[in-house]
Design an enzyme around this catalytic site. Structure first.
Site, PDB file in Angstrom:
ATOM      1  N   THR A 145       1.090  -0.099 -34.902  1.00  0.00           N
ATOM      2  CA  THR A 145       1.706  -1.094 -34.027  1.00  0.00           C
ATOM      3  C   THR A 145       0.683  -2.148 -33.572  1.00  0.00           C
ATOM      4  OG1 THR A 145       3.079   0.692 -33.207  1.00  0.00           O
ATOM      5  CG2 THR A 145       3.099  -1.351 -31.947  1.00  0.00           C
ATOM      6  N   GLU A 146       1.014  -3.401 -33.718  1.00  0.00           N
ATOM      7  CA  GLU A 146       0.169  -4.523 -33.303  1.00  0.00           C
ATOM      8  C   GLU A 146      -1.213  -4.466 -33.954  1.00  0.00           C
ATOM      9  OE1 GLU A 146       2.037  -6.420 -31.717  1.00  0.00           O
ATOM     10  OE2 GLU A 146       3.397  -5.247 -30.464  1.00  0.00           O
ATOM     11  N   LEU A 147      -1.301  -3.818 -35.127  1.00  0.00           N
ATOM     12  CA  LEU A 147      -2.566  -3.615 -35.851  1.00  0.00           C
ATOM     13  C   LEU A 147      -3.625  -2.917 -34.992  1.00  0.00           C
ATOM     14  CD1 LEU A 147      -3.119  -6.801 -38.063  1.00  0.00           C
ATOM     15  CD2 LEU A 147      -1.914  -4.703 -38.600  1.00  0.00           C
TER      16      LEU A 147
END
Lengths: 432, 428
Positions: A145-147
């Site tokens: 998630t979100e890198l």
């Protein structure tokens, strides 16, 4: 030969309705169906369907030479199934070309990697299973998630059997190093790490339609020149962005679709450039070094840290309160509760509570159903309060009750087993 | 540059937000080099020493001129007191009542006004208008006696004085709108007051408003051209003396406070309805309505009829330190104003580390980020916000932490600089 690796993120949260404290304990439906459906409908019409159609055309035209990767969150898949099944169909067509890679992520698009390994693994597995069911595809590379990435998260991902992971090429972790090589995890070097080239990615994702930008208008020729111009030794350029870039963040009128349509040809014709998928890149390239990320990074804001989700007191309290429910969740088998549990974890809820927008507004305000972060927090906590009440009712507190619940669950299981065995017995006796 | 300013009393004799704002602004101006103020205030002379006064004008009005050495001022201030019974926040009806009240209790009506226990009689008293006119005549005389470059008049009672000074000297006039009669009256505007306000704004070379909310009223309701109206936000005096909490409240119990005049403008009835909504579901909270005003009795009756008086308390008018004590005890300050041109009191609450909930219909909402804002009529939203503050500690922790910083960054000096720009724009 320099490799160009495109990955697009597809995600839509289930937004909560205005849930007042009067509703706590009274009303257990949390979602704003109207907003969710209308936002999805809008993005579907402006982005998902037209971009998918264009990409399908391009993938067929340049068979085997144009390649892309997607990560579609489980929550987004749920929404497609509910409101727009045709989007899933169109993604299937893309996957069926064989030149599209699907990445693994957490089902809930959650921040659980920062909190609990067991729950993290459960969510990754659940996502992989859903991808398999819908697309007949088994992801090999993971994107969080979100890198969000750290050495420890990378190690955790490796134990799940993934060979590579995507994250941000944040300046503060790279220092003088370039993101345009393959790296590996600092704890377990078997996990390869692909780093986003945020300059070239953001040229498309954020700056493309900005007329105040000195490079506007961005033509494909100019862009391909940039890709080619980099130092000869640099091996891979990772262009990671939200899929909504096409048609939604950058409107059709900016010419983003024409750009996308023309780009593959320019890249393919260029002698020194070629497209790869993340898993191909990991196979082909040798990691040049390990990358040390002791503190988690993400792809958000200038700081590339977690402060957009867990920066202020409200976010931290909501996050901690949410995961303090884990012990009970682990005993919970109620499907409705587990579904709500998934949607409560979506990172967007925490993003809405960010007070960073006081300084840098627009990106945070995007699709945000709340006027202020306080409203977002209060609403979320109200929902969470009701959820907690329901969970407590379903999973009794006291030891005796718990033991009883455990025992009855065991009895249930044994009953099933007995029935199974009886069946077997019957069929074998019949055979005899 | 010298400014002839028609303002209102300085502390400690302060009667509400207008005096506070005038004082703060003057203090801010003192920080700006080359800017001097001749400060003219109306003041009904009582038992104080009158030896330093001179009599001015046809009516032989006593005037007291002194060099005021205000603490924390970098320079002395020319301070002129004019014997006048003008007080802020009154309309002609109220003033008539005040006047008759004064006869029986000798020169105490400044307090009477703030306590707000004034009853409307419906009788129209011409005295206020006469006072305003007298004040204007003296203004004319003062203007002729002093050297200055610009005239600055605070709120409608002094507009005629400002106009008179302008007529006497031809110097540019700036009027400062701290409130309009639309705010005070809740819509049923007094035509005489409206007329005086409008004339002042029209005669002015520039109009300063304390918020964009007020700016819009001035443009829309008074027909003043947009480019003539400038918003300069108020600020707040830094609060140095930290007063300890006088007594410990019951553990776990939260106190939600309304503090101000109990008048229609302040929206007290919304506060009661919200309290009722919250008390139905939440146990560990008490509501306090501090202050007094013409709606107090009605509010008490409403609270009684809702059966919430065991958890809903009235304190009456609070003076001096009691205000701070009340604030320090509070876990949330609520200002559900129906129409608040600015509203300094939430800033004072934030200085005392109290989170605030304010209505969107207040000017101060335009500059605060660490505050919860709702519409004053939205009982549900307000109730939800109160419940949120009371139940989810992170919220108030955050407001306490950042709210003080935010308020501390609002300085009168900055407001004064903006006022200076307005002066510069009207000077030839």
């Amino acid at each position: 030969m320099r490799n160009i690796c495109f990955y697009f993120q597809v995600h839509q949260p289930f937004r909560f309705r205005r849930y007042r404290f009067f509703d706590i304990g009274q009303d257990h439906y949390y979602y704003d169906d109207y907003t969710n459906e209308s936002v999805l409908d809008k993005v579907k019409t402006k982005c998902y369907l037209p971009t998918n159609e264009l990409l399908l055309k391009l993938l067929k035209k340049y068979k085997g030479k144009f390649k892309i990767a997607f990560s579609i969150s489980g929550v987004a898949l749920d929404q497609f199934r509910l409101y727009a099944p045709e989007v899933i169909e169109s993604f299937k067509e893309l996957v069926d070309t064989g030149d599209v890679e699907l990445l693994a992520e957490t089902y809930s698009h959650s921040l659980v990697a920062l909190k609990d390994e067991k729950e993290f693994k459960r969510q990754v597995k659940q996502h992989a299973q859903t991808v398999k069911e819908l697309f007949g595809y088994k992801p090999k590379v993971f994107r969080n998630t979100e890198l969000i990435y750290s050495d420890e998260i990378g190690q955790m991902v490796k134990t799940l059997g993934y060979e590579g992971m995507l994250t941000e090429g944040a300046k503060h972790i790279l220092g003088w190093k370039s993101p345009n090589f393959l790296y590996c995890n600092a704890i377990d070097p078997k996990l390869k790490v692909l780093l986003k080239n945020f300059v070239l990615s953001d040229d498309i994702a954020f700056r493309f339609g900005n007329k105040g930008w000195c490079e506007w208008p961005l033509t494909t020729q100019k862009y391909v020149d940039w890709l080619a111009q980099l130092d000869k030794k640099e091996e891979i350029i990772n262009l990671f962005m939200d899929y909504e870039t096409f048609g939604e963040h950058q409107w059709k009128e900016t010419g983003i679709f024409e750009f996308l349509e023309d780009l593959p040809e320019k890249v393919i014709k260029h002698k020194k450039l070629q497209f790869v998928t993340p898993s191909e890149a990991i196979e082909k390239l040798q990691p040049v070094s390990s990358v040390h990320v002791p503190h988690p990074i993400s792809w958000a804001d200038e700081e590339r840290d977690l402060t957009a989700w867990l920066g202020n007191e409200m976010q931290k309290e909501a996050f901690d309160k949410l995961y303090s429910l884990l012990p009970k969740i682990n005993q919970c088998e109620d499907e409705k509760l587990l579904k709500d549990w998934q949607y409560l974890q979506v990172s967007d809820h925490f993003y809405y509570m960010s007070t960073k927008f006081f300084s840098d507004g627009e990106v945070h305000a995007y699709f945000n159903p709340y006027e202020t972060p306080y409203e977002a927090f209060i609403n979320y906590m109200n929902v969470l309060s009701d959820f907690t009440l329901r969970l407590n009712a379903a999973i009794p507190e006291s030891n005796i009750e718990q033991e009883l619940a455990n025992l009855s669950r065991i009895i249930e299981k044994k009953d099933k087993k007995i029935k199974q065995l009886e069946k077997q017995l019957k069929s074998t006796t019949n055979k005899i | 540059m010298r400014v002839l300013m028609f303002g209102w009393e300085f502390p400690p004799h302060i009667s509400g937000g207008l005096g506070t704002a005038c004082y703060g602004l003057t203090k801010g101006i003192a920080h700006i080099p080359d800017l001097d103020v001749i400060f003219v205030v109306p003041k009904a002379f009582g038992d104080e020493d009158q030896s330093t006064m001179q009599l001015v004008g046809a009516n032989k009005v006593p005037i007291k001129h002194r060099k005021l050495n205000v603490s924390q001022f970098s320079k002395t201030l020319d301070y002129i007191e004019v014997s006048s019974k003008l007080v802020p926040y009154v309309d002609p009806d109220e003033f008539w009542k005040l006047q008759s009240y004064e006869v029986s209790t000798m020169h105490k009506f400044v307090q009477t006004d703030e306590s707000g226990l004034v009853q409307f009689t419906g009788t129209y008293g011409p005295n206020l208008l006469k006072e305003i006119a007298d004040y204007a005549i003296i203004a004319n005389l003062i203007a002729q006696d002093h050297e200055f470059d610009i005239i600055h008049a605070h709120d409608w009672l002094t507009y005629p004085a400002g106009i008179a000074a302008k007529e006497a000297t031809g110097k540019p006039l700036v009027v400062h709108v701290h409130a309009t009669d639309f705010d005070r009256s809740g819509g049923s505007v007094n035509p005489t007051v409206y007329e005086i306000e409008k004339r002042g704004m029209e005669a002015a070379d520039k109009v300063i408003t304390v918020s964009n909310l007020t700016r819009n009223i001035v443009i829309e309701k008074y027909g003043i051209p947009e480019d003539k109206v400038v918003t300069v936000y108020n600020a707040v005096e830094p609060n140095h003396n930290e007063i300890p909490v006088p007594f410990q409240k019951k553990v776990g119990e939260k106190i939600v406070t309304f503090l101000g005049r109990i008048t229609m403008q302040k929206g007290p009835e919304y506060f009661i309805e919200v309290a009722n909504a919250v008390l139905k579901r939440v146990d560990n909270v008490r509501f306090v309505m501090a202050g007094s005003g013409d709606m107090m009795e009605k509010m008490i009756r409403r609270a009684a009829s809702l059966n919430i008086t065991d958890k809903f308390h009235f304190t009456g008018f609070l003076k001096g330190d009691d205000v701070f004590h009340m604030l320090r005890m509070s876990d949330l300050y609520v200002m559900p104003s129906v129409s608040e041109p600015f509203g300094i009191s939430p800033l004072e609450a934030m200085q005392s580390s109290v989170p605030v909930l304010i209505s969107n219909q207040s000017g101060v909402a335009e500059i605060l980020t660490y505050a919860i804002k709702t519409n004053f009529w939205d009982i549900e939203a307000m109730a939800d916000a109160i419940h949120g503050i009371v139940s989810y500690p992170a919220l108030s922790k955050m407001f306490i932490k950042h709210g003080k910083e935010e308020v501390d960054s609002l300085k009168w000096e900055n407001s004064a600089r903006k006022v200076k720009l307005v002066y510069d724009s009207v000077l030839p």
